[in-house]
Scaffold this motif. Structure first.
Motif, PDB file in Angstrom:
ATOM      1  N   ASN A 259       0.838  -1.197   0.049  1.00  0.00           N
ATOM      2  CA  ASN A 259       0.060  -0.099   0.057  1.00  0.00           C
ATOM      3  C   ASN A 259       0.829   1.350   0.091  1.00  0.00           C
ATOM      4  OD1 ASN A 259      -2.306   1.692   0.285  1.00  0.00           O
ATOM      5  ND2 ASN A 259      -2.147   1.931   2.277  1.00  0.00           N
ATOM      6  N   ALA A 260       1.055   1.819  -1.135  1.00  0.00           N
ATOM      7  CA  ALA A 260       1.727   3.112  -1.188  1.00  0.00           C
ATOM      8  C   ALA A 260       0.810   4.413  -1.492  1.00  0.00           C
ATOM      9  CB  ALA A 260       2.745   3.086  -2.422  1.00  0.00           C
ATOM     10  N   ALA A 261      -0.663   3.940  -1.296  1.00  0.00           N
ATOM     11  CA  ALA A 261      -1.420   5.046  -1.508  1.00  0.00           C
ATOM     12  C   ALA A 261      -1.705   5.748  -0.238  1.00  0.00           C
ATOM     13  CB  ALA A 261      -3.006   4.411  -1.828  1.00  0.00           C
ATOM     14  N   ALA A 262      -1.781   7.210  -0.293  1.00  0.00           N
ATOM     15  CA  ALA A 262      -1.890   7.861   0.745  1.00  0.00           C
ATOM     16  C   ALA A 262      -2.289   9.402   0.539  1.00  0.00           C
ATOM     17  CB  ALA A 262      -0.479   8.246   1.747  1.00  0.00           C
ATOM     18  N   TYR A 263      -2.945  10.103   1.555  1.00  0.00           N
ATOM     19  CA  TYR A 263      -3.348  11.195   1.503  1.00  0.00           C
ATOM     20  C   TYR A 263      -2.206  12.081   2.091  1.00  0.00           C
ATOM     21  CZ  TYR A 263      -5.653  15.945   2.401  1.00  0.00           C
ATOM     22  OH  TYR A 263      -6.156  17.186   2.433  1.00  0.00           O
ATOM     23  N   THR A 264      -1.162  12.901   1.189  1.00  0.00           N
ATOM     24  CA  THR A 264       0.114  13.342   1.566  1.00  0.00           C
ATOM     25  C   THR A 264       0.101  14.724   1.721  1.00  0.00           C
ATOM     26  OG1 THR A 264       0.801  13.396  -0.659  1.00  0.00           O
ATOM     27  CG2 THR A 264       1.172  11.146   0.521  1.00  0.00           C
ATOM     28  N   ALA A 265      -1.124  15.484   1.580  1.00  0.00           N
ATOM     29  CA  ALA A 265      -1.073  16.943   1.463  1.00  0.00           C
ATOM     30  C   ALA A 265      -1.021  17.466   3.026  1.00  0.00           C
ATOM     31  CB  ALA A 265      -2.244  17.580   0.729  1.00  0.00           C
ATOM     32  N   VAL A 266       0.153  17.552   3.682  1.00  0.00           N
ATOM     33  CA  VAL A 266       0.393  17.605   5.057  1.00  0.00           C
ATOM     34  C   VAL A 266      -0.402  18.864   5.574  1.00  0.00           C
ATOM     35  CG1 VAL A 266       2.060  18.029   6.992  1.00  0.00           C
ATOM     36  CG2 VAL A 266       2.446  16.386   5.013  1.00  0.00           C
ATOM     37  N   ASP A 267      -0.105  19.853   4.999  1.00  0.00           N
ATOM     38  CA  ASP A 267      -0.883  21.128   5.276  1.00  0.00           C
ATOM     39  C   ASP A 267      -2.360  21.131   5.100  1.00  0.00           C
ATOM     40  OD1 ASP A 267       1.328  22.530   6.312  1.00  0.00           O
ATOM     41  OD2 ASP A 267       2.172  23.232   4.384  1.00  0.00           O
ATOM     42  N   ALA A 268      -2.768  20.606   4.002  1.00  0.00           N
ATOM     43  CA  ALA A 268      -4.150  20.663   3.523  1.00  0.00           C
ATOM     44  C   ALA A 268      -4.963  19.779   4.589  1.00  0.00           C
ATOM     45  CB  ALA A 268      -4.503  20.246   2.230  1.00  0.00           C
TER      46      ALA A 268
ATOM     47  N   VAL B  96      -8.456   8.302   3.898  1.00  0.00           N
ATOM     48  CA  VAL B  96      -7.526   7.644   3.100  1.00  0.00           C
ATOM     49  C   VAL B  96      -6.193   7.124   4.033  1.00  0.00           C
ATOM     50  CG1 VAL B  96      -5.869   7.989   1.193  1.00  0.00           C
ATOM     51  CG2 VAL B  96      -8.111   9.203   1.263  1.00  0.00           C
ATOM     52  N   ASN B  97      -5.966   7.669   4.982  1.00  0.00           N
ATOM     53  CA  ASN B  97      -4.709   7.152   5.723  1.00  0.00           C
ATOM     54  C   ASN B  97      -5.182   6.370   6.782  1.00  0.00           C
ATOM     55  OD1 ASN B  97      -3.369   8.738   4.006  1.00  0.00           O
ATOM     56  ND2 ASN B  97      -2.953  10.471   5.279  1.00  0.00           N
ATOM     57  N   GLY B  98      -6.320   6.558   7.539  1.00  0.00           N
ATOM     58  CA  GLY B  98      -6.618   5.680   8.558  1.00  0.00           C
ATOM     59  C   GLY B  98      -7.698   4.507   8.312  1.00  0.00           C
ATOM     60  N   ASP B  99      -8.727   4.914   7.613  1.00  0.00           N
ATOM     61  CA  ASP B  99      -9.726   3.632   7.204  1.00  0.00           C
ATOM     62  C   ASP B  99      -9.299   2.733   5.933  1.00  0.00           C
ATOM     63  OD1 ASP B  99     -11.332   5.013   9.077  1.00  0.00           O
ATOM     64  OD2 ASP B  99     -12.662   6.104   7.448  1.00  0.00           O
ATOM     65  N   GLY B 100      -8.551   3.530   5.301  1.00  0.00           N
ATOM     66  CA  GLY B 100      -8.153   2.838   3.918  1.00  0.00           C
ATOM     67  C   GLY B 100      -7.042   1.627   4.119  1.00  0.00           C
ATOM     68  N   PRO B 101      -6.223   1.916   4.673  1.00  0.00           N
ATOM     69  CA  PRO B 101      -5.056   0.822   5.310  1.00  0.00           C
ATOM     70  C   PRO B 101      -5.892  -0.207   6.088  1.00  0.00           C
ATOM     71  CG  PRO B 101      -4.027   2.973   5.511  1.00  0.00           C
ATOM     72  CD  PRO B 101      -5.576   3.197   4.977  1.00  0.00           C
TER      73      PRO B 101
END
Length: 300
Positions: free
Chosen positions: A69-78, A89-94
């Motif tokens: 799993n290399a999918a992630a929400y990576t927009a740290v500031d947003a 995306v980062n919690g439920d998805g994995p």
């Protein structure tokens, strides 16, 4: 078994990003059957879609199969104002990936981040060091780690940091572009970490997928440590610009919506003890990255 015989099948989520792209390229090079799904192909926050995708993958061949799993929400500031999507995306998805990977007998490697730590350390963080994210992004990634290991204890969570690659935007490309457009650049010199070339990380993850390592948390970053300032100077050198044009500054001088870790060096001890190949030193990797993909990093 001959060297050319695949030992595993891979399903790579987030396959259009810098790490996912390198994973697919490496799998092709090594003759490993791999299916790549970008976010347009699979939204990992859609539980039903994840179940269908993993069920189809599990049924598609007889080789042992691993999801990376290399999918992630990576927009740290947003993420600070988009908490629902970040956690989806980062919690439920994995968690969905882990649940269905376990149900269908699939291995799972989930990529996480140094941001799960508070960033106030003074020595490299071990895998069992107390977490304490200071940003929504970090909290969402920690939630993903916890969901993965709860649903699939044999899964691997691999934390990494400061990743750059030939695909997409990243610090190396930004600094290279600024070298061509600004006389000087100010870069923070009070944040410590380990730059990681996505191709080296991909190689480590594939080695892990092929291996027999007990589930749990591992750290994989480029070797050694530096600051963003010194990293920027190294990039300037690679594009033929005078590194003296890069000036040091402080985090306080560049306030951002999400706090950045002051110290995010991750210890490779658990990775090394598992018998996995250490990622090469960050400066050596940067040399190799420019040698392999200089046209992608240098400004047009």
């Amino acid at each position: 078994m001959s060297a050319g015989t695949p030992l595993v099948r891979l399903l790579i989520t987030g396959a259009r990003g810098q790490l996912g792209s390198d994973l697919l390229a490496l799998a092709e090079l090594r003759g490993i059957p791999a299916t790549g799904l970008g976010s347009a192909d699979l939204d990992i926050s859609d539980a039903a879609a994840v179940e269908v995708a993993l069920q189809q993958f599990a049924a598609a061949g007889d080789l042992p199969a691993v999801v990376i799993n290399a999918a992630a929400y990576t927009a740290v500031d947003a993420a600070e104002t988009d908490q629902d999507r970040a956690f989806a995306v980062n919690g439920d998805g994995p968690g969905y990936l882990a649940l269905h990977a376990a149900a269908f007998g699939l291995g799972l490697i989930h990529v996480s981040t140094d941001y799960v730590f508070p960033g106030d350390g003074t020595a490299p963080y071990e895998v069992d060091a107390p977490t304490g994210p200071k940003s929504v992004y970090g909290a969402s990634k920690l939630a993903g780690e916890q969901a993965v290991l709860a649903a699939h204890p044999a899964a691997h969570v691999v934390r990494t940091a400061w990743v750059y690659g030939a695909t997409g935007g990243n610090f190396v490309k930004t600094m290279a572009a600024l070298s061509a457009s600004r006389p000087t650049v100010s870069v923070v010199d009070d944040q410590q970490g380990s730059p990681t070339w996505s191709a080296d990380l991909a190689a480590g993850l594939v080695e892990l997928a092929l291996g027999d390592v007990p589930g749990g948390v591992l750290h994989a970053t480029g070797g050694g440590e530096t600051t963003w300032f010194h990293f920027a100077r190294a990039v300037f050198e690679h594009v033929g610009a005078d590194p003296e044009r890069v000036h040091p500054t402080t985090t306080d001088a560049f306030p951002r919506p999400a706090p950045r870790p002051a110290y995010s060096v991750l210890s490779p001890s658990a990775w090394n003890q598992a018998g996995l190949t250490p990622l090469r030193p960050w400066a050596e990797a940067l040399d190799a990255a420019f040698a392999a993909h200089g046209e992608a990093f240098r400004p047009a």
